[in-house]
Motif scaffolding. Structure first.
Motif, PDB file in Angstrom:
ATOM      1  N   ALA A  98       0.824  -1.213   0.000  1.00  6.86           N
ATOM      2  CA  ALA A  98       0.000   0.000   0.000  1.00  6.86           C
ATOM      3  C   ALA A  98       0.854   1.257   0.000  1.00  6.86           C
ATOM      4  O   ALA A  98       0.544   2.235  -0.701  1.00  6.86           O
ATOM      5  CB  ALA A  98      -0.937  -0.013   1.204  1.00  6.86           C
ATOM      6  N   ARG A  99       1.930   1.257   0.756  1.00  6.29           N
ATOM      7  CA  ARG A  99       2.793   2.439   0.809  1.00  6.29           C
ATOM      8  C   ARG A  99       3.505   2.671  -0.515  1.00  6.29           C
ATOM      9  O   ARG A  99       3.660   3.816  -0.948  1.00  6.29           O
ATOM     10  CB  ARG A  99       3.794   2.283   1.947  1.00  6.29           C
ATOM     11  N   ARG A 100       3.951   1.591  -1.136  1.00 17.14           N
ATOM     12  CA  ARG A 100       4.589   1.752  -2.456  1.00 17.14           C
ATOM     13  C   ARG A 100       3.613   2.362  -3.457  1.00 17.14           C
ATOM     14  O   ARG A 100       4.011   3.156  -4.313  1.00 17.14           O
ATOM     15  CB  ARG A 100       5.096   0.407  -2.967  1.00 17.14           C
ATOM     16  N   ALA A 101       2.352   1.968  -3.353  1.00 14.46           N
ATOM     17  CA  ALA A 101       1.335   2.473  -4.278  1.00 14.46           C
ATOM     18  C   ALA A 101       0.703   3.777  -3.799  1.00 14.46           C
ATOM     19  O   ALA A 101      -0.191   4.300  -4.452  1.00 14.46           O
ATOM     20  CB  ALA A 101       0.247   1.420  -4.472  1.00 14.46           C
ATOM     21  N   GLN A 102       1.151   4.282  -2.643  1.00 13.20           N
ATOM     22  CA  GLN A 102       0.626   5.514  -2.053  1.00 13.20           C
ATOM     23  C   GLN A 102      -0.887   5.417  -1.812  1.00 13.20           C
ATOM     24  O   GLN A 102      -1.656   6.309  -2.176  1.00 13.20           O
ATOM     25  CB  GLN A 102       0.963   6.718  -2.943  1.00 13.20           C
ATOM     26  N   LEU A 103      -1.279   4.332  -1.164  1.00  8.31           N
ATOM     27  CA  LEU A 103      -2.677   4.075  -0.868  1.00  8.31           C
ATOM     28  C   LEU A 103      -2.918   4.127   0.638  1.00  8.31           C
ATOM     29  O   LEU A 103      -2.067   3.719   1.429  1.00  8.31           O
ATOM     30  CB  LEU A 103      -3.092   2.687  -1.385  1.00  8.31           C
ATOM     31  N   ALA A 104      -4.089   4.594   1.026  1.00  6.32           N
ATOM     32  CA  ALA A 104      -4.487   4.523   2.428  1.00  6.32           C
ATOM     33  C   ALA A 104      -4.792   3.066   2.764  1.00  6.32           C
ATOM     34  O   ALA A 104      -5.385   2.334   1.963  1.00  6.32           O
ATOM     35  CB  ALA A 104      -5.720   5.389   2.670  1.00  6.32           C
ATOM     36  N   TRP A 105      -4.385   2.648   3.972  1.00  9.76           N
ATOM     37  CA  TRP A 105      -4.602   1.257   4.350  1.00  9.76           C
ATOM     38  C   TRP A 105      -4.829   1.136   5.850  1.00  9.76           C
ATOM     39  O   TRP A 105      -4.485   2.025   6.627  1.00  9.76           O
ATOM     40  CB  TRP A 105      -3.408   0.391   3.931  1.00  9.76           C
ATOM     41  N   SER A 106      -5.420   0.019   6.237  1.00 10.34           N
ATOM     42  CA  SER A 106      -5.615  -0.301   7.645  1.00 10.34           C
ATOM     43  C   SER A 106      -5.661  -1.812   7.768  1.00 10.34           C
ATOM     44  O   SER A 106      -5.787  -2.537   6.777  1.00 10.34           O
ATOM     45  CB  SER A 106      -6.910   0.334   8.179  1.00 10.34           C
ATOM     46  N   PHE A 107      -5.547  -2.294   8.998  1.00 13.09           N
ATOM     47  CA  PHE A 107      -5.472  -3.738   9.219  1.00 13.09           C
ATOM     48  C   PHE A 107      -6.039  -4.046  10.592  1.00 13.09           C
ATOM     49  O   PHE A 107      -5.829  -3.288  11.546  1.00 13.09           O
ATOM     50  CB  PHE A 107      -4.020  -4.210   9.138  1.00 13.09           C
ATOM     51  N   GLY A 108      -6.762  -5.158  10.693  1.00 17.97           N
ATOM     52  CA  GLY A 108      -7.306  -5.572  11.971  1.00 17.97           C
ATOM     53  C   GLY A 108      -7.371  -7.082  12.084  1.00 17.97           C
ATOM     54  O   GLY A 108      -7.303  -7.804  11.083  1.00 17.97           O
ATOM     55  N   ARG A 109      -7.480  -7.561  13.302  1.00 20.04           N
ATOM     56  CA  ARG A 109      -7.614  -8.993  13.563  1.00 20.04           C
ATOM     57  C   ARG A 109      -8.936  -9.241  14.281  1.00 20.04           C
ATOM     58  O   ARG A 109      -9.395  -8.417  15.075  1.00 20.04           O
ATOM     59  CB  ARG A 109      -6.468  -9.508  14.430  1.00 20.04           C
ATOM     60  N   THR A 110      -9.522 -10.406  13.995  1.00 24.05           N
ATOM     61  CA  THR A 110     -10.777 -10.765  14.636  1.00 24.05           C
ATOM     62  C   THR A 110     -10.849 -12.275  14.767  1.00 24.05           C
ATOM     63  O   THR A 110     -10.067 -13.006  14.146  1.00 24.05           O
ATOM     64  CB  THR A 110     -11.981 -10.226  13.837  1.00 24.05           C
ATOM     65  N   GLN A 111     -11.789 -12.759  15.554  1.00 16.53           N
ATOM     66  CA  GLN A 111     -11.991 -14.185  15.760  1.00 16.53           C
ATOM     67  C   GLN A 111     -13.405 -14.563  15.392  1.00 16.53           C
ATOM     68  O   GLN A 111     -14.336 -13.769  15.537  1.00 16.53           O
ATOM     69  CB  GLN A 111     -11.724 -14.568  17.224  1.00 16.53           C
ATOM     70  N   GLY A 112     -13.556 -15.796  14.903  1.00 15.59           N
ATOM     71  CA  GLY A 112     -14.888 -16.274  14.554  1.00 15.59           C
ATOM     72  C   GLY A 112     -14.875 -17.007  13.238  1.00 15.59           C
ATOM     73  O   GLY A 112     -13.822 -17.365  12.708  1.00 15.59           O
ATOM     74  N   ALA A 113     -16.064 -17.219  12.686  1.00 16.75           N
ATOM     75  CA  ALA A 113     -16.195 -17.860  11.373  1.00 16.75           C
ATOM     76  C   ALA A 113     -15.803 -16.865  10.283  1.00 16.75           C
ATOM     77  O   ALA A 113     -16.212 -15.697  10.322  1.00 16.75           O
ATOM     78  CB  ALA A 113     -17.625 -18.351  11.167  1.00 16.75           C
TER      79      ALA A 113
END
Length: 283
Positions: free
Chosen positions: A96-111
């Protein structure tokens, strides 16, 4: 005064799991985000079933042929999942940084399916990996996009491997609710990568084909395009043609007649052997 065009999507929501090999997912997400001016949001889902499986006494890990096996256990599995999540986040952030894009990331549990439905909001495009030759995996992915609870604008099914590419393809079929949406997306991708643009028109009769051609004629496409036509052909004719065309990505209408048929949808996705973007009318 010039105005900035509205982004086609708000976010590309990428579903990661503990299966590894996230490169194809990230590459596809980055390509789509660049072409559509969308942000990228990664969701790593820790499937509770995997953790439960690790607790079973007969589930073991073997590091090399002939070496002793060892019980996995919850602690070992949790550490492995944590490492995989960190690797996915790192690779996504770098791309994302190379492409100059906004990004975010998260973790979750479940199906996995339920967590993706919760993560995607209106205007988001869900991106998942599913072996196109494994029917249940693709059916689960389609169910996410078709769910009445889903607010997503559509779904991208990404294979583990893709063939050599010839540029994006817009698949427009008789009975599509919004045939120009896939064309707009394919044209944006072709413009971004300076690739050839292909359109495949599929209709049961000459009259239906004439309607598709009229809709195509109303589209404002800024790139040269090559048009292929299939009239009255059986499903196997369509799948053979898709294999021959070898597109880098196929864009189509999720709510059209072709993809409302589960068997036809699975066959087309398998034949594409490339990421398949299925859009909803509300996108």
């Amino acid at each position: 005064m010039t105005t900035t065009p509205r982004p086609l999507f708000r976010r590309i929501v990428v579903g990661f799991d503990s299966a590894g090999e996230p490169q194809m997912l990230i590459e596809t997400a980055t390509r789509l985000a660049r072409a559509t001016r969308a942000a990228i949001h990664g969701v790593f889902v820790e499937d509770n079933r995997v953790m439960a499986l690790a607790e079973l006494p007969f589930v073991k890990v073997v590091h090399a042929p002939g070496s002793a096996s060892a019980h996995i256990g919850a602690e070992r599995m949790r550490a492995a999942i944590t490492r995989e999540a960190a690797a996915c986040e790192s690779l996504l952030s770098q791309s994302a940084r190379r492409a100059q894009l906004a990004w975010s990331f998260g973790r979750t549990q479940g199906a996995f399916r339920e967590q993706l439905e919760r993560a995607a909001d209106a205007g988001d495009l869900i991106l998942v990996r599913a072996d196109p030759h494994a029917g249940p995996a693709v059916s689960d992915a389609l169910a996410v996009a078709r769910s009445p609870r889903s607010k997503a604008a559509g779904l991208v099914v990404v294979p583990r491997l893709a063939r050599p590419v010839r540029g994006p393809l817009a698949l427009l079929a008789a009975g599509d609710k919004a045939p120009l949406q896939p064309l707009q997306l394919a044209a944006s991708l072709a413009q971004e990568r300076r690739e050839p643009l292909t359109v495949l028109l599929v209709a049961p009769s000459q009259a239906a084909m004439a309607e598709l051609e009229a809709a195509l004629g109303q589209a404002r496409v800024q790139r040269p395009l090559t048009v292929h036509r299939l009239i009255g052909g059986a499903l196997d004719h369509l799948t053979h043609l898709l294999r021959d065309l070898g597109a880098s990505l196929v864009a189509a209408d999720l709510e059209g007649e072709l993809f409302r048929n589960e068997a036809a949808a699975l066959a087309v996705i398998a034949a594409a052997a490339a990421p398949v973007v299925l859009l909803r009318e509300s996108a």
